[in-house]
Scaffold this active site. Sequence first.
Site, short mmCIF file in Angstrom:
data_model
loop_
_atom_site.label_atom_id
_atom_site.label_comp_id
_atom_site.label_asym_id
_atom_site.label_seq_id
_atom_site.Cartn_x
_atom_site.Cartn_y
_atom_site.Cartn_z
N SER A 86 0.84 -1.20 0.00
CA SER A 86 0.00 0.00 0.00
C SER A 86 0.87 1.25 0.00
CB SER A 86 -0.90 0.00 1.24
OG SER A 86 -1.42 1.30 1.42
N HIS A 95 -1.25 -1.32 -4.24
CA HIS A 95 -2.51 -1.00 -3.57
C HIS A 95 -2.58 0.51 -3.35
CE1 HIS A 95 -5.89 -1.99 -0.81
NE2 HIS A 95 -5.44 -1.00 -0.06
N ASP A 110 -4.82 3.62 -1.89
CA ASP A 110 -5.92 3.96 -0.98
C ASP A 110 -6.48 5.33 -1.30
OD1 ASP A 110 -6.01 1.68 0.92
OD2 ASP A 110 -3.92 2.27 1.25
N MET A 116 -9.09 8.10 -0.33
CA MET A 116 -9.91 8.50 0.83
C MET A 116 -10.43 9.91 0.59
SD MET A 116 -7.55 7.23 3.99
CE MET A 116 -6.63 5.69 3.94
N HIS A 160 -8.40 0.88 -3.69
CA HIS A 160 -9.26 0.66 -2.53
C HIS A 160 -9.94 2.00 -2.25
CE1 HIS A 160 -9.40 -0.22 2.10
NE2 HIS A 160 -10.60 -0.17 1.57
N MET A 179 -12.10 4.31 -0.30
CA MET A 179 -12.75 4.60 0.99
C MET A 179 -13.46 5.93 0.84
SD MET A 179 -9.61 3.20 3.26
CE MET A 179 -8.59 3.20 1.81
N MET A 224 -11.39 -5.88 6.06
CA MET A 224 -10.48 -4.93 6.72
C MET A 224 -10.08 -5.49 8.08
SD MET A 224 -9.92 -2.34 4.74
CE MET A 224 -8.98 -1.40 5.94
N ASP A 252 -6.44 -6.30 4.81
CA ASP A 252 -5.79 -4.99 4.72
C ASP A 252 -5.83 -4.31 6.09
OD1 ASP A 252 -4.88 -2.46 4.05
OD2 ASP A 252 -6.59 -1.95 2.78
C1 DX5 Z 1 -6.07 1.72 5.73
C2 DX5 Z 1 -5.66 1.34 4.32
C3 DX5 Z 1 -4.53 0.41 4.25
C4 DX5 Z 1 -3.23 0.92 4.87
C5 DX5 Z 1 -2.56 -0.25 5.47
O1 DX5 Z 1 -7.30 2.29 5.73
O2 DX5 Z 1 -6.74 0.75 3.65
O3 DX5 Z 1 -4.30 -0.03 2.92
O4 DX5 Z 1 -2.36 1.53 3.97
O5 DX5 Z 1 -1.42 0.18 6.14
P1 DX5 Z 1 -0.68 -0.77 7.19
O6 DX5 Z 1 -0.24 -1.99 6.44
O7 DX5 Z 1 0.45 0.07 7.66
O8 DX5 Z 1 -1.68 -1.09 8.26
ZN ZN Z 2 -6.30 -0.19 1.70
#
Ligand code: DX5
Ligand code: ZN
Length: 223
Positions: free
Chosen positions: A8, A31, A33, A35, A64, A66, A135, A173
């Site tokens: 990620s 990956h 993210d 947000m 991903h 969010m 998650m 994740d």
């Molecule tokens: C959190 C993200 C993850 C995050 C994971 O909401 O969806 O993808 O980057 O990071 P680590 O592996 O550090 O928990």
């Molecule tokens: Zn993620």
Amino acid sequence: MGVQIAPSILSADFARLAQAAESVQAADWLHVDVMDNHFVPNLTLGLPVVESLLAATDLPIDCHLMIEDPDRWAPAYAEAGAGSVTFHVEAAHAPVRLARELRALGTRAGMALKPATPVEPYADLLDELDMLLVMTVEPGFGGQKFLDLCLPKVRRARELVSGRGLDLWLQVDGGVSAETIERCAEAGADVFVAGSAVFGADDPDRAVAHLRALAEEASKPTG
Ligand code: DX5
Ligand code: ZN
């Protein structure tokens, strides 16, 4: 398909994302993210950055999302060329319609569950998906502590998938590291997202290889 590792970039330097992608050539996916500061209390990046990343790396991109209203925003990530697009079921208005739309656009359709969202109500929907993301932290931030309480859900999801004979990937994740990845693999996960465990390491590619080896060993049937 076997074990897949998806670093990620949330834990990478946002001013050097192309180099971050280059540093994990042993990975199966990158990956990303997305947000929106509404679905989760954090703001990261969106479509323009994903488009630039797609041009900057050969690794397939696992988005991903969010975000609120993925019904409206998710298809553009598929159109841009993301190999996989995951929306949160808690935010989707019509998850079946959205999953079908994503697949029709030629991407893999993923659906994510927050820690308190059970998998059972969605059992009949699994056939519409290419990946289920369980998650293992509350979404929003990297570097959080792995929530062991999510593992029974991973196990139940794996049972549902096997019982229905589906070819559905099961992703975890959040807090996935050398300390926790074996538990995830034993519970039945096969796609592992890791942010801080990869980009916080001196050698991200070696961290990917190490995580893969641990998950592969733990996935082997016993006896
Ligand atoms: C959190 C993200 C993850 C995050 C994971 O909401 O969806 O993808 O980057 O990071 P680590 O592996 O550090 O928990
Ligand atoms: Zn993620």
